[in-house]
Design a protein around this motif. Sequence first.
Motif, mmCIF file in Angstrom:
data_model
loop_
_atom_site.group_PDB
_atom_site.id
_atom_site.type_symbol
_atom_site.label_atom_id
_atom_site.label_comp_id
_atom_site.label_asym_id
_atom_site.label_seq_id
_atom_site.Cartn_x
_atom_site.Cartn_y
_atom_site.Cartn_z
ATOM 1 N N TYR B 33 0.827 -1.200 0.000
ATOM 2 C CA TYR B 33 0.000 0.000 0.000
ATOM 3 C C TYR B 33 0.864 1.254 0.000
ATOM 4 C CZ TYR B 33 -3.461 -3.231 2.097
ATOM 5 O OH TYR B 33 -4.298 -4.284 2.360
ATOM 6 N N ASN B 50 -1.849 -6.016 -5.173
ATOM 7 C CA ASN B 50 -1.749 -7.402 -4.745
ATOM 8 C C ASN B 50 -1.089 -8.188 -5.859
ATOM 9 O OD1 ASN B 50 -3.173 -10.344 -4.833
ATOM 10 N ND2 ASN B 50 -2.802 -9.680 -2.751
ATOM 11 N N ILE B 55 -5.337 -2.999 -6.938
ATOM 12 C CA ILE B 55 -6.633 -3.405 -6.414
ATOM 13 C C ILE B 55 -7.379 -2.281 -5.711
ATOM 14 C CG2 ILE B 55 -6.098 -5.859 -6.213
ATOM 15 C CD1 ILE B 55 -5.486 -5.354 -3.241
ATOM 16 N N ILE B 56 -6.676 -1.291 -5.249
ATOM 17 C CA ILE B 56 -7.318 -0.137 -4.629
ATOM 18 C C ILE B 56 -6.702 1.114 -5.233
ATOM 19 C CG2 ILE B 56 -7.675 1.216 -2.520
ATOM 20 C CD1 ILE B 56 -7.575 -1.384 -0.935
ATOM 21 N N VAL B 97 -4.857 -11.609 3.918
ATOM 22 C CA VAL B 97 -6.015 -10.752 3.690
ATOM 23 C C VAL B 97 -6.882 -10.709 4.947
ATOM 24 C CG1 VAL B 97 -8.130 -10.519 2.337
ATOM 25 C CG2 VAL B 97 -6.020 -11.261 1.251
ATOM 26 N N ASN B 98 -7.381 -9.545 5.270
ATOM 27 C CA ASN B 98 -8.349 -9.365 6.356
ATOM 28 C C ASN B 98 -7.815 -9.495 7.773
ATOM 29 O OD1 ASN B 98 -10.239 -8.925 4.407
ATOM 30 N ND2 ASN B 98 -10.986 -11.020 4.413
ATOM 31 N N LEU B 102 -1.082 -4.103 9.170
ATOM 32 C CA LEU B 102 -0.222 -3.512 8.164
ATOM 33 C C LEU B 102 1.154 -3.289 8.768
ATOM 34 C CD1 LEU B 102 -2.491 -0.766 6.553
ATOM 35 C CD2 LEU B 102 -2.162 -3.122 5.832
#
Lengths: 112, 113
Positions: B33, B50, B55-56, B97-98, B102
């Motif tokens: 990120y 990813n 993805i974002i 994931v999830n 971070l």
Amino acid sequence: QKEVEQNSGPLSVPEGAIASLNCTYSDRGSQSFFWYRQYSGKSPELIMSIYSNGDKEDGRFTAQLNKASQYVSLLIRDSQPSDSATYLCAVSRNTGFQKLVFGTGTRLLVSP
Amino acid sequence: DTAVSQTPKYLVTQMGNDKSIKCEQNLGHDTMYWYKQDSKKFLKIMFSYNNKELIINETVPNRFSPKSPDKAHLNLHINSLELGDSAVYFCASTGTVNTGELFFGEGSRLTVL
């Protein structure tokens, strides 16, 4: 309205006291909740995560979650001067890849 | 040994210039990120990759262009720098994931004059 709201502080507590940090969020679809600590000039680090209503304890830290009220809190017992930092609340909807939305943080000052 | 490393740590430049920040992680994570932290400590997500795939992509001016040559590297290039771009830019990665954990780099403080 911000997605994640925190009182910017500073919150001042004496050493040994309980520090109570609060956070509210606007997205009712939020499923995961986190507290990160950020020392001045440093990067954030995860200290607590909570996913279901109630309390979660880890050492001197307790996270509390109330999804109905859209409220998350962090209690720090026996506060130490080394706890002085900015505490960032973060939430996620858990849809697909992790997207954390952070609050602006609460600055905590623990005086000896 | 540094898990997530960013370069440079400090960047001072003039308005209108183009600059890049590089990030590398040795944690074996799949997702990386870029976050921007302004002077009021607000940490806002900009991009996420990813396995080299975007993805974002938040509402970021297209002067900002991320690039991920492989899953261990994520770079950020900024064109035509503006005063409002002054901030600390954090790179972060996550392996699962999830989980919400971070791992942040030390940050790159960008000052635009």
